[in-house]
Design a protein around this motif. Sequence first.
Motif, PDB file in Angstrom:
ATOM      1  N   LEU A  83       0.814  -1.406  -0.133  1.00 22.32           N
ATOM      2  CA  LEU A  83      -0.109   0.466   0.086  1.00 22.32           C
ATOM      3  C   LEU A  83       0.538   1.263  -0.107  1.00 22.32           C
ATOM      4  CD1 LEU A  83      -2.413  -1.241   3.043  1.00 22.32           C
ATOM      5  CD2 LEU A  83      -3.026  -1.070   0.597  1.00 22.32           C
ATOM      6  N   ARG A  84       0.307   2.755  -0.425  1.00 21.85           N
ATOM      7  CA  ARG A  84       0.956   3.673  -0.486  1.00 21.85           C
ATOM      8  C   ARG A  84       0.290   4.284   0.208  1.00 21.85           C
ATOM      9  NH1 ARG A  84       2.757   8.160  -5.036  1.00 21.85           N
ATOM     10  NH2 ARG A  84       0.907   7.308  -5.070  1.00 21.85           N
ATOM     11  N   ALA A  85       0.690   5.005   1.348  1.00 22.66           N
ATOM     12  CA  ALA A  85      -0.308   6.707   1.949  1.00 22.66           C
ATOM     13  C   ALA A  85       0.199   8.226   1.135  1.00 22.66           C
ATOM     14  CB  ALA A  85      -0.080   6.368   3.378  1.00 22.66           C
ATOM     15  N   ARG A  86      -0.515   8.843   0.589  1.00 26.07           N
ATOM     16  CA  ARG A  86       0.001  10.266   0.845  1.00 26.07           C
ATOM     17  C   ARG A  86      -1.207  11.345   0.888  1.00 26.07           C
ATOM     18  NH1 ARG A  86      -1.941  11.808  -4.389  1.00 26.07           N
ATOM     19  NH2 ARG A  86      -3.801   9.985  -5.422  1.00 26.07           N
ATOM     20  N   GLU A 142      -2.191  -1.682   7.261  1.00 23.39           N
ATOM     21  CA  GLU A 142      -3.193  -0.174   6.739  1.00 23.39           C
ATOM     22  C   GLU A 142      -2.424   0.625   7.945  1.00 23.39           C
ATOM     23  OE1 GLU A 142      -6.903   2.036   4.973  1.00 23.39           O
ATOM     24  OE2 GLU A 142      -6.589  -0.343   4.441  1.00 23.39           O
ATOM     25  N   THR A 143      -3.381   0.059   9.464  1.00 19.72           N
ATOM     26  CA  THR A 143      -3.380   0.847  10.295  1.00 19.72           C
ATOM     27  C   THR A 143      -1.704   1.219  10.654  1.00 19.72           C
ATOM     28  OG1 THR A 143      -4.870  -0.638  11.314  1.00 19.72           O
ATOM     29  CG2 THR A 143      -4.136   0.084  12.468  1.00 19.72           C
ATOM     30  N   ALA A 163       2.027   5.305  10.711  1.00 15.15           N
ATOM     31  CA  ALA A 163       2.768   5.987  10.616  1.00 15.15           C
ATOM     32  C   ALA A 163       3.053   7.354   9.186  1.00 15.15           C
ATOM     33  CB  ALA A 163       3.418   4.888   9.899  1.00 15.15           C
ATOM     34  N   ALA A 164       2.389   7.663   8.413  1.00 24.13           N
ATOM     35  CA  ALA A 164       2.333   8.513   7.519  1.00 24.13           C
ATOM     36  C   ALA A 164       2.198   9.746   8.015  1.00 24.13           C
ATOM     37  CB  ALA A 164       0.963   7.947   6.427  1.00 24.13           C
ATOM     38  N   ALA A 165       0.802   9.408   9.385  1.00 25.76           N
ATOM     39  CA  ALA A 165      -0.442  11.110   9.242  1.00 25.76           C
ATOM     40  C   ALA A 165       1.193  11.155  10.789  1.00 25.76           C
ATOM     41  CB  ALA A 165      -0.763  10.686  10.233  1.00 25.76           C
ATOM     42  N   TRP A 166       2.329  10.393  11.256  1.00 20.06           N
ATOM     43  CA  TRP A 166       3.422  10.730  12.376  1.00 20.06           C
ATOM     44  C   TRP A 166       4.259  11.702  11.597  1.00 20.06           C
ATOM     45  CZ3 TRP A 166       3.597   7.886  17.730  1.00 20.06           C
ATOM     46  CH2 TRP A 166       2.981   7.875  18.427  1.00 20.06           C
ATOM     47  N   ASN A 180      -6.522  11.736   8.913  1.00 17.72           N
ATOM     48  CA  ASN A 180      -7.518  11.959   7.936  1.00 17.72           C
ATOM     49  C   ASN A 180      -7.495  12.033   6.286  1.00 17.72           C
ATOM     50  OD1 ASN A 180      -9.208  10.482  10.500  1.00 17.72           O
ATOM     51  ND2 ASN A 180      -9.765  13.261  10.607  1.00 17.72           N
ATOM     52  N   ALA A 181      -7.026  12.847   6.610  1.00 12.83           N
ATOM     53  CA  ALA A 181      -6.919  13.752   5.055  1.00 12.83           C
ATOM     54  C   ALA A 181      -6.008  13.037   3.951  1.00 12.83           C
ATOM     55  CB  ALA A 181      -6.120  14.600   4.695  1.00 12.83           C
ATOM     56  N   LEU A 182      -5.497  11.178   4.314  1.00 18.10           N
ATOM     57  CA  LEU A 182      -4.520  10.541   3.875  1.00 18.10           C
ATOM     58  C   LEU A 182      -5.104   9.896   2.556  1.00 18.10           C
ATOM     59  CD1 LEU A 182      -2.139   8.758   6.713  1.00 18.10           C
ATOM     60  CD2 LEU A 182      -1.719  10.279   4.268  1.00 18.10           C
TER      61      LEU A 182
END
Length: 305
Positions: A229-232, A264-265, A270-273, A295-297
């Motif tokens: 997965l990728r989060a941005r 995913e959790t 990790a992306a948010a921090w 929440n914006a990811l």
Amino acid sequence: MILTVTPNPAVDVTWIVDRIEIGGTHRADAGAVRAGGKGLNVARVAHAAGADARAVATVGGATGDELRADLEAGGVPHRLIQVAAPTRRSAAWVDRALGDTTIVNERGSNPSGDEWERVVAACREEVAAASVLVIAGSLPPGAPTALLPELIALGSGIDVVVDTSGPGLLAAADAGVAVLKPNRAELVEATGIADPVAGARELLRRGAGLVLLSLGADGLCALTAADQLRARLPEPLAGNPTGAGDAAVAAAACLLDAGIRDTETILRRAAAWSAAAVLMPLAGEISPRWRELKNALIVEKLSAP
């Protein structure tokens, strides 16, 4: 308990200037000085988030005294091993106009064999109470090649998280650590594979459980054998990215310490921090806006290899 080990700590000095001009003279307010190095940043973030965290690192010389004083003032639980060589320094210049940061890191000095033995012995004692072992940061030039595998082996039976570069990245994957956190450049350098996602898959093939791959403004990827997965964020953030990767490691370590292993959790936290760290002036801190950022990811699946 989360135990962090920083083999090559630093005293970080951060200056904020209006705009950096190559060859120019700059004026700034007094620089902010704090104990740094990846593992210490991880411990600081985890401790501030309410986790039971403890940091092990070396200290030496006058800069080592500064590092110790800052950790004590910040209340970060720690165990420091005195060595002869002075603790290195790291300098960061934050450019307000461009919204980015220029960093110069001293390479550091290699402790003696006896000093390394004391570091390993201290980690062996401390890890007995830990559920997560984090080994983060560079090794000083000339450090024993067996040091990283020896430290990883201390975490047998618990989750081990490694954030390093060079051959150590491959050694950690071969040791089957729970989490690796390379960035794009570190991964390409270590694996020789130009595509960082393909490089992350190579680390999985070698034995890593989860690879958190930092792509800077392009987001954060989480790859396991089952999930990729990728989060941005919709738009990149301007700020100081110095401690962004360390905040991501802290997020993963805190969730593992709480028994949470869902890919995913971990990725979302990790992306948010990591993004929340960019909003702060100094490494080792995250903005209270991290939930808003989470929440914006935008989270998406990576294409199959």
